[in-house]
Design a protein around this motif. Sequence first.
Motif, PDB file in Angstrom:
ATOM      1  N   LEU A  39       0.832  -1.122   0.034  1.00  0.00           N
ATOM      2  CA  LEU A  39      -0.081  -0.047  -0.022  1.00  0.00           C
ATOM      3  C   LEU A  39       0.888   1.114   0.152  1.00  0.00           C
ATOM      4  N   ASN A  40       0.908   1.964  -0.843  1.00  0.00           N
ATOM      5  CA  ASN A  40       1.791   3.113  -1.305  1.00  0.00           C
ATOM      6  C   ASN A  40       0.873   4.389  -1.096  1.00  0.00           C
ATOM      7  N   LEU A  41       1.355   5.079   0.344  1.00  0.00           N
ATOM      8  CA  LEU A  41       0.799   6.240   0.707  1.00  0.00           C
ATOM      9  C   LEU A  41       1.522   7.501   0.498  1.00  0.00           C
ATOM     10  N   MET A  42       2.709   7.314  -0.447  1.00  0.00           N
ATOM     11  CA  MET A  42       3.674   8.552  -0.488  1.00  0.00           C
ATOM     12  C   MET A  42       2.584   9.693  -1.129  1.00  0.00           C
ATOM     13  N   ASN A  43       1.740   9.688  -1.949  1.00  0.00           N
ATOM     14  CA  ASN A  43       0.736  10.592  -2.624  1.00  0.00           C
ATOM     15  C   ASN A  43      -0.747  10.847  -2.060  1.00  0.00           C
ATOM     16  N   ALA A  44      -0.734  10.062  -0.891  1.00  0.00           N
ATOM     17  CA  ALA A  44      -1.925  10.011  -0.300  1.00  0.00           C
ATOM     18  C   ALA A  44      -2.633  10.982   0.067  1.00  0.00           C
ATOM     19  N   THR A  45      -3.995  11.295   0.109  1.00  0.00           N
ATOM     20  CA  THR A  45      -4.551  12.604   0.771  1.00  0.00           C
ATOM     21  C   THR A  45      -5.759  11.943   1.644  1.00  0.00           C
ATOM     22  N   GLU A  46      -6.465  12.505   2.590  1.00  0.00           N
ATOM     23  CA  GLU A  46      -7.375  12.022   3.476  1.00  0.00           C
ATOM     24  C   GLU A  46      -8.576  11.508   2.663  1.00  0.00           C
ATOM     25  N   GLU A  47      -9.164  12.521   1.514  1.00  0.00           N
ATOM     26  CA  GLU A  47      -9.939  12.027   0.315  1.00  0.00           C
ATOM     27  C   GLU A  47      -9.737  10.860  -0.275  1.00  0.00           C
ATOM     28  N   ASN A  84      -6.038  -7.242   4.753  1.00  0.00           N
ATOM     29  CA  ASN A  84      -4.584  -7.517   4.952  1.00  0.00           C
ATOM     30  C   ASN A  84      -3.749  -6.771   4.141  1.00  0.00           C
ATOM     31  N   ILE A  85      -2.870  -6.152   4.985  1.00  0.00           N
ATOM     32  CA  ILE A  85      -1.790  -5.400   3.955  1.00  0.00           C
ATOM     33  C   ILE A  85      -0.384  -6.056   4.465  1.00  0.00           C
ATOM     34  N   GLY A  86       0.358  -6.130   3.444  1.00  0.00           N
ATOM     35  CA  GLY A  86       1.618  -6.715   3.490  1.00  0.00           C
ATOM     36  C   GLY A  86       2.431  -5.619   4.210  1.00  0.00           C
ATOM     37  N   MET A  87       2.600  -4.693   3.330  1.00  0.00           N
ATOM     38  CA  MET A  87       3.459  -3.498   3.765  1.00  0.00           C
ATOM     39  C   MET A  87       2.894  -2.162   3.270  1.00  0.00           C
ATOM     40  N   VAL A  88       3.044  -0.957   4.347  1.00  0.00           N
ATOM     41  CA  VAL A  88       2.606   0.412   4.049  1.00  0.00           C
ATOM     42  C   VAL A  88       3.641   1.152   4.002  1.00  0.00           C
ATOM     43  N   LEU A  89       3.853   2.134   2.687  1.00  0.00           N
ATOM     44  CA  LEU A  89       4.843   3.010   2.672  1.00  0.00           C
ATOM     45  C   LEU A  89       4.262   4.474   2.743  1.00  0.00           C
ATOM     46  N   TYR A  90       5.028   5.436   3.529  1.00  0.00           N
ATOM     47  CA  TYR A  90       4.554   6.767   3.851  1.00  0.00           C
ATOM     48  C   TYR A  90       5.538   7.568   4.037  1.00  0.00           C
ATOM     49  N   ASN A 110      -5.174  -6.465   9.172  1.00  0.00           N
ATOM     50  CA  ASN A 110      -3.961  -6.894   9.502  1.00  0.00           C
ATOM     51  C   ASN A 110      -2.757  -6.156   8.854  1.00  0.00           C
ATOM     52  N   ILE A 111      -1.844  -5.363   9.278  1.00  0.00           N
ATOM     53  CA  ILE A 111      -0.722  -4.643   8.410  1.00  0.00           C
ATOM     54  C   ILE A 111       0.586  -5.593   9.057  1.00  0.00           C
ATOM     55  N   GLY A 112       1.328  -6.085   8.105  1.00  0.00           N
ATOM     56  CA  GLY A 112       2.649  -6.555   8.304  1.00  0.00           C
ATOM     57  C   GLY A 112       3.759  -5.707   8.726  1.00  0.00           C
ATOM     58  N   GLN A 113       3.772  -4.650   7.991  1.00  0.00           N
ATOM     59  CA  GLN A 113       5.125  -3.724   8.362  1.00  0.00           C
ATOM     60  C   GLN A 113       4.528  -2.167   7.724  1.00  0.00           C
ATOM     61  N   CYS A 114       5.181  -1.321   8.430  1.00  0.00           N
ATOM     62  CA  CYS A 114       4.955  -0.032   8.167  1.00  0.00           C
ATOM     63  C   CYS A 114       6.425   0.632   7.813  1.00  0.00           C
ATOM     64  N   VAL A 115       6.570   1.169   6.850  1.00  0.00           N
ATOM     65  CA  VAL A 115       7.794   1.773   6.408  1.00  0.00           C
ATOM     66  C   VAL A 115       7.834   3.383   6.186  1.00  0.00           C
ATOM     67  N   GLU A 116       8.793   4.173   6.869  1.00  0.00           N
ATOM     68  CA  GLU A 116       8.790   5.641   6.613  1.00  0.00           C
ATOM     69  C   GLU A 116       9.787   5.725   5.631  1.00  0.00           C
ATOM     70  N   GLU A 122      -0.252  -4.207  -5.809  1.00  0.00           N
ATOM     71  CA  GLU A 122       0.035  -2.652  -5.450  1.00  0.00           C
ATOM     72  C   GLU A 122      -0.969  -1.901  -5.444  1.00  0.00           C
ATOM     73  N   LEU A 123      -1.228  -1.134  -4.515  1.00  0.00           N
ATOM     74  CA  LEU A 123      -2.201  -0.126  -4.157  1.00  0.00           C
ATOM     75  C   LEU A 123      -1.579   1.301  -4.002  1.00  0.00           C
ATOM     76  N   MET A 124      -1.820   2.343  -4.937  1.00  0.00           N
ATOM     77  CA  MET A 124      -1.310   3.746  -4.646  1.00  0.00           C
ATOM     78  C   MET A 124      -2.691   4.449  -4.288  1.00  0.00           C
ATOM     79  N   LEU A 125      -2.664   5.131  -3.235  1.00  0.00           N
ATOM     80  CA  LEU A 125      -3.894   5.975  -2.987  1.00  0.00           C
ATOM     81  C   LEU A 125      -3.293   7.500  -2.845  1.00  0.00           C
TER      82      LEU A 125
END
Length: 398
Positions: free
Chosen positions: A11-19, A29-35, A50-56, A395-398
């Motif tokens: 899950l790619n949150l690099m360009n995500a917004t609340e909207e 289930n999410i394997g990894m979140v990038l933010y 479930n979230i496996g890993q969060c990576v900043e 992969e999902l980019m929000l």
Amino acid sequence: MSQRIGNVGLLNLMNATEESLQNVERIENIGMVLYPKEKAHLLPKLNAGNIGQCVELPEGYQVVNSNLHVDQAYFQSLTEEVKLFVNGNLIVDRNVQADELKNSLLELRVSGSIYCPAHLTGSLFHIISHGAMDVESYREEQLRFENGHFELTNAYLHSADRTMRLTVNGKLRLDEDLDMDLFQKKIHQIDVNGKVMLYESQEAHFYKKSGSLTSSKVEVIPDGYLQLKKQVRVNSRSIKRFKGKKLYTNKPVIIEADVTREAFSIAGIHSTSIVVCPEELEDLVYETAPLLETEVLSYEDRFLYLEGEERWTNEQLEALAQPTACIVEGQLTLDDSVTPEVLSSKIKSLDILGVVTVENLSLKGSLQQVIRVNTGMVKDAGMKTEDSSLGNLGELML
């Protein structure tokens, strides 16, 4: 419209917004979140199971959602600083020199394993300076990576000009006729992240070459069994080809009503699924299928096996000539015209392996009286929601 999503690898949150997050109702289930650091406040807003890993990730990093192979030509082509997050494995080619790592413009973060020539492992910190490194050193062996459903055959082994280190992400199956002497000669090490299917006589050979068993599930097919890879329907004619055979399957085996006790000649059934058979054959089937995990579903005269999506009306049920055993593997909807009287008179037994939806709530009591096996779900129309769901996403980019 908000969406429900089953599984997301990255899950790619690099360009995500609340909207953009509001468009997703839930992710199971999410394997990894990038933010990025400035969007850390979005993490609590995720409705996830479930979230496996969060990576900043710091500013300036690009995401590579695959394996990355770097060789001497790659390092020589860099003219400016490159920062990459590799959501996969990093393979450092054997032609790379230590000085090229020390003076490289490449900066990496790697979520998977790092495959590196043994003499270069000490120089990796020049390009990977953050986080723990899972380093797998190699020497002269060839590295090969396979994804999804992969069958290891003699031809594949012959294609390697030297010993190989094979990594399979998904499901590995060893061909029944695999030359195990060739396997021992050509496989230096084998790693599976997923599931392995092999025959009993191949088991010891596989374990000798396996790097680790903690990331894989091994399913062993007993020697002498014929593996069925899809659902099989057996009638009085087709049963002849199974005479004296032992069958291994994780798919349904359906025996038609025209198979007599005299014609039933299957020597064994090793199943992790179901066997559907006439009542007069039930005892014979149990004798050939001694495993407790094999579910035997018998019928008296007639049965219906439903795999897809069907919607039944009262008129369709009345059209059944006699009481019928019904086995639901898919989704069955009984519409609001179906009456309890017709349901009770036309459905002799109901085995629910999938989903049965009832629109007429007065059917619930009658439905319970005919249910024999229920490993699926019964729901009423009030439980139905507008379906806007997705299954699995890499992969999902929000």
